[in-house]
Design a protein around this motif. Structure first.
Motif, PDB file in Angstrom:
ATOM      1  N   ARG A 120      -0.021   5.451  -0.830  1.00 24.38           N
ATOM      2  CA  ARG A 120      -1.167   5.703  -0.058  1.00 24.38           C
ATOM      3  C   ARG A 120      -0.478   5.923   1.492  1.00 24.38           C
ATOM      4  O   ARG A 120       0.432   5.264   1.968  1.00 24.38           O
ATOM      5  CB  ARG A 120      -2.038   4.314  -0.108  1.00 24.38           C
ATOM      6  CG  ARG A 120      -2.794   4.243  -1.155  1.00 24.38           C
ATOM      7  CD  ARG A 120      -3.805   3.146  -1.249  1.00 24.38           C
ATOM      8  NE  ARG A 120      -4.267   3.038  -2.565  1.00 24.38           N
ATOM      9  CZ  ARG A 120      -5.619   3.760  -2.571  1.00 24.38           C
ATOM     10  NH1 ARG A 120      -6.200   4.464  -1.836  1.00 24.38           N
ATOM     11  NH2 ARG A 120      -6.352   3.385  -3.902  1.00 24.38           N
ATOM     12  N   TYR A 143       0.852  -1.525  -0.024  1.00 27.95           N
ATOM     13  CA  TYR A 143      -0.115  -0.400   0.091  1.00 27.95           C
ATOM     14  C   TYR A 143       0.807   1.170  -0.109  1.00 27.95           C
ATOM     15  O   TYR A 143       0.468   2.333  -0.673  1.00 27.95           O
ATOM     16  CB  TYR A 143      -0.650   0.004   1.288  1.00 27.95           C
ATOM     17  CG  TYR A 143      -2.053  -1.135   1.269  1.00 27.95           C
ATOM     18  CD1 TYR A 143      -2.767  -1.508   0.069  1.00 27.95           C
ATOM     19  CD2 TYR A 143      -2.401  -1.649   2.063  1.00 27.95           C
ATOM     20  CE1 TYR A 143      -3.685  -2.454  -0.025  1.00 27.95           C
ATOM     21  CE2 TYR A 143      -3.298  -2.739   2.170  1.00 27.95           C
ATOM     22  CZ  TYR A 143      -4.067  -2.913   1.103  1.00 27.95           C
ATOM     23  OH  TYR A 143      -5.148  -3.848   1.381  1.00 27.95           O
ATOM     24  N   PRO A 166      -5.320   9.395  -0.432  1.00 30.06           N
ATOM     25  CA  PRO A 166      -5.347   8.029  -0.644  1.00 30.06           C
ATOM     26  C   PRO A 166      -4.823   7.307   0.392  1.00 30.06           C
ATOM     27  O   PRO A 166      -3.607   7.527   0.719  1.00 30.06           O
ATOM     28  CB  PRO A 166      -4.750   7.975  -2.160  1.00 30.06           C
ATOM     29  CG  PRO A 166      -3.724   9.274  -1.852  1.00 30.06           C
ATOM     30  CD  PRO A 166      -4.342  10.360  -1.315  1.00 30.06           C
ATOM     31  N   ILE A 167      -5.644   6.467   1.210  1.00 27.34           N
ATOM     32  CA  ILE A 167      -5.076   5.862   2.390  1.00 27.34           C
ATOM     33  C   ILE A 167      -5.560   4.394   2.140  1.00 27.34           C
ATOM     34  O   ILE A 167      -6.365   3.859   1.481  1.00 27.34           O
ATOM     35  CB  ILE A 167      -5.837   6.456   3.625  1.00 27.34           C
ATOM     36  CG1 ILE A 167      -7.397   5.938   3.633  1.00 27.34           C
ATOM     37  CG2 ILE A 167      -5.564   7.825   3.768  1.00 27.34           C
ATOM     38  CD1 ILE A 167      -7.872   6.332   5.120  1.00 27.34           C
ATOM     39  N   ASN A 216     -11.160   7.726  -0.937  1.00 27.98           N
ATOM     40  CA  ASN A 216     -10.203   6.741  -1.724  1.00 27.98           C
ATOM     41  C   ASN A 216      -9.341   6.066  -0.647  1.00 27.98           C
ATOM     42  O   ASN A 216      -8.057   6.254  -0.335  1.00 27.98           O
ATOM     43  CB  ASN A 216      -9.112   7.719  -2.589  1.00 27.98           C
ATOM     44  CG  ASN A 216      -8.129   7.120  -3.268  1.00 27.98           C
ATOM     45  OD1 ASN A 216      -8.193   5.789  -3.333  1.00 27.98           O
ATOM     46  ND2 ASN A 216      -7.353   7.962  -3.957  1.00 27.98           N
TER      47      ASN A 216
END
Length: 313
Positions: free
Chosen positions: A114, A109, A157-158, A184
């Motif tokens: 992110r 990720y 974005p996470i 997101n």
């Protein structure tokens, strides 16, 4: 007094693997072998391994150069791995494969750009190891309230990952808040939380419907054991965490007709038997085991410790 034992309870595959790594290392290399932090969160397990020649240390600088060194089941940060390499330590990694899976997910990720949100308990060895395994920004969120006040722009974005020993229900609630606040967002399914955590929590909920009092065998610093006690309390019955029979308070069970007993994932069955014997010292006891899942999962040992390649993964 009727005693009903939860099924499943006690050791999970990751704990069994970690303890066996220490045992086999002692057999192969001889004492001492050094273990960074408690191999699992249980004093009885640690003390038994000490008698066999394991030496438990807080930091790697307490380990002689080139010595056999074992990382605990909770995992370690990359800087710990680098420190071990710098001291030329012979490392055997007992990190639970399900914790390693979280490390891999988090790195993937982060590599995708992110911000990684780790749902877990501050100060827990697994959380510290996971945060130290992920490059980029990692934010720890412990509960719904912290998720509500997470200071990030809503379009950030996470991605979320979780401490493996958390409550499935608590994790689901935190994830729901994150999904509502951030458009997101990606993350693993809730079912990816440790199978042993889910199975033991499910069993305790069922046991709570049958018992007047719930006894949870486990260490005070064991996250999964504490959560089992909390689930019993939330189910409306008195629930107590104890390491062994010596910690049993007779007042807890004085008026109980049915006592339910379970054990955290790092608690040996011998401690459960010790609690039953303490109950027998109070009055006549009959023991039965509730219907439940029989866990058959096994994790492979490091190659250097076994010649068998037939173990399940």
């Amino acid at each position: 007094m009727r005693v009903i034992l939860a099924q499943p309870r006690g050791f999970c595959a990751g704990v069994v693997r970690a303890i066996e790594i220490v045992d086999r290392s002692l057999q192969k290399y001889g004492a001492p072998v050094y273990v960074r932090h408690e191999i699992v969160h249980n004093k009885a397990v640690v003390e038994e391994l000490k008698t066999k020649g394991a030496v438990f240390v807080d930091e790697l600088d307490q380990v002689p150069p080139h010595a056999v060194t074992i990382f605990s089941a909770h995992g370690v940060a990359r800087e710990v791995e680098a420190g071990a390499a710098a001291r030329s330590l012979h490392v055997l990694n007992a990190t639970c494969p399900l914790v390693t899976k979280v490390h891999i997910q988090g790195r993937q990720y982060a590599a995708a750009g992110r911000v990684v949100v780790l749902i877990g308990h501050a100060g827990h060895a697994e959380v510290e190891g996971t945060m130290g395994q992920i490059d980029g920004k990692v934010v720890l969120v412990q509960n719904v309230q912290e998720a509500e006040h997470l200071d990030l722009p809503p379009d950030t974005p996470i991605a979320y990952v979780t401490q493996t020993t958390l409550s499935v229900d608590d994790t689901r609630e935190v994830i729901a808040v994150l999904r509502r606040r951030f458009g997101n967002i990606v993350g693993p399914e809730v079912r990816d939380i440790c199978y042993a955590t889910q199975n033991r929590q499910r069993a305790v909920r069922e046991l709570s419907r049958q018992a007047d009092v719930l006894l949870i065998v486990g260490a005070k610093n064991s996250s999964n054991s504490n959560r089992l006690r909390e689930i019993g309390t939330e189910s409306g019955i008195p629930s107590y965490l104890l390491a062994d029979g010596n910690e049993l308070d007779p007042d807890w069970v004085r008026d109980a007709q049915v006592v339910g007993i379970t054990a955290g994932a790092s608690a040996p069955e011998a401690m459960v038997e010790h609690v039953i014997e303490a109950l027998r010292a109070l009055r006549r006891v009959t023991v039965s085991t509730m219907d439940g899942l029989e866990e058959k999962i096994e994790f492979r040992l490091p190659r250097e410790l076994t010649e068998s390649e037939g173990q399940e993964v």
